[in-house]
Design a protein around this motif. Sequence first.
Motif, PDB file in Angstrom:
ATOM      1  N   PHE A 147     -12.770   4.289  -1.160  1.00 48.51           N
ATOM      2  CA  PHE A 147     -11.476   4.239  -0.499  1.00 48.51           C
ATOM      3  C   PHE A 147     -11.591   3.461   0.805  1.00 48.51           C
ATOM      4  CE2 PHE A 147      -8.095   5.626   2.272  1.00 48.51           C
ATOM      5  CZ  PHE A 147      -6.989   5.656   1.449  1.00 48.51           C
TER       6      PHE A 147
ATOM      7  N   ALA B  16     -10.059   9.343   2.668  1.00 55.14           N
ATOM      8  CA  ALA B  16      -9.410  10.031   1.554  1.00 55.14           C
ATOM      9  C   ALA B  16     -10.340  11.128   1.065  1.00 55.14           C
ATOM     10  CB  ALA B  16      -9.102   9.061   0.429  1.00 55.14           C
TER      11      ALA B  16
ATOM     12  N   ALA C 100      -4.772  10.898   0.854  1.00 52.64           N
ATOM     13  CA  ALA C 100      -5.207   9.594   1.343  1.00 52.64           C
ATOM     14  C   ALA C 100      -4.646   9.329   2.735  1.00 52.64           C
ATOM     15  CB  ALA C 100      -4.734   8.512   0.376  1.00 52.64           C
TER      16      ALA C 100
ATOM     17  N   LEU D 178      -0.217  10.935  -2.909  1.00 48.55           N
ATOM     18  CA  LEU D 178      -0.022   9.661  -3.605  1.00 48.55           C
ATOM     19  C   LEU D 178       1.439   9.251  -3.679  1.00 48.55           C
ATOM     20  CD1 LEU D 178      -2.495   9.826  -6.620  1.00 48.55           C
ATOM     21  CD2 LEU D 178      -2.646   8.396  -4.588  1.00 48.55           C
TER      22      LEU D 178
ATOM     23  N   GLU E 288      -0.896   0.510  -2.079  1.00 45.48           N
ATOM     24  CA  GLU E 288      -1.785   1.589  -1.640  1.00 45.48           C
ATOM     25  C   GLU E 288      -2.146   2.502  -2.804  1.00 45.48           C
ATOM     26  OE1 GLU E 288      -0.298   1.979   3.019  1.00 45.48           O
ATOM     27  OE2 GLU E 288       0.733   3.109   1.436  1.00 45.48           O
TER      28      GLU E 288
ATOM     29  N   THR F 144      -5.885   3.103  -4.243  1.00 44.61           N
ATOM     30  CA  THR F 144      -6.393   4.472  -4.343  1.00 44.61           C
ATOM     31  C   THR F 144      -6.856   4.755  -5.763  1.00 44.61           C
ATOM     32  OG1 THR F 144      -4.915   5.167  -2.562  1.00 44.61           O
ATOM     33  CG2 THR F 144      -5.827   6.905  -3.961  1.00 44.61           C
TER      34      THR F 144
END
Length: 171
Positions: free
Chosen positions: A23, A32, A51, A61, A68, A72
């Motif tokens: 991450f 994260a 995160a 998320l 992003e 992730t």
Amino acid sequence: EKVMEREFRKTFRAIAERFKEYFSMLFGGGSARLSLSDGDSLATTGIEIIARPPGKRPQSLALLSGGERALTAAALIFSVLSVSPPPFCILDEVDAALDEANVGRFRDALGRLGRDTQFIVITHNRGTVEAAQTIYGVSMGADNASQVLSLRLEDLPADVGGRQAEVARVA
């Protein structure tokens, strides 16, 4: 069941540690973590991802942007692959939502994992294509028929188009 639980926890811990590394690598910072939603019951537990991209506060998320979320997810996939490397892995348009800076870090991660796993990456992203050893494509010929093309970059001279060709172990 005890052996299965022990092995699951051991593997989960290893993946969670690698997830933190990947991450930060893919985002160029941030942090994260992975956690089990119900650590008491492995049969029904889920996995939670929290995160914190650089300059932002920790979030789930659902609150991340498309790019992003893609990074992730890539960090999670790369974490699993690094703990238990398969002989090959197919990634389809994983880099579609990434900007140029993130594509560079994505390529670096592929190169790092490429020592143990051969990657087949389906992409339209020029930055990702530049890291490949071999490129396959489909193009329309003059007769309007599809034509399959292949190019082994390691067979090209080192200086292509006025710049040094960089080739990672990504195919």
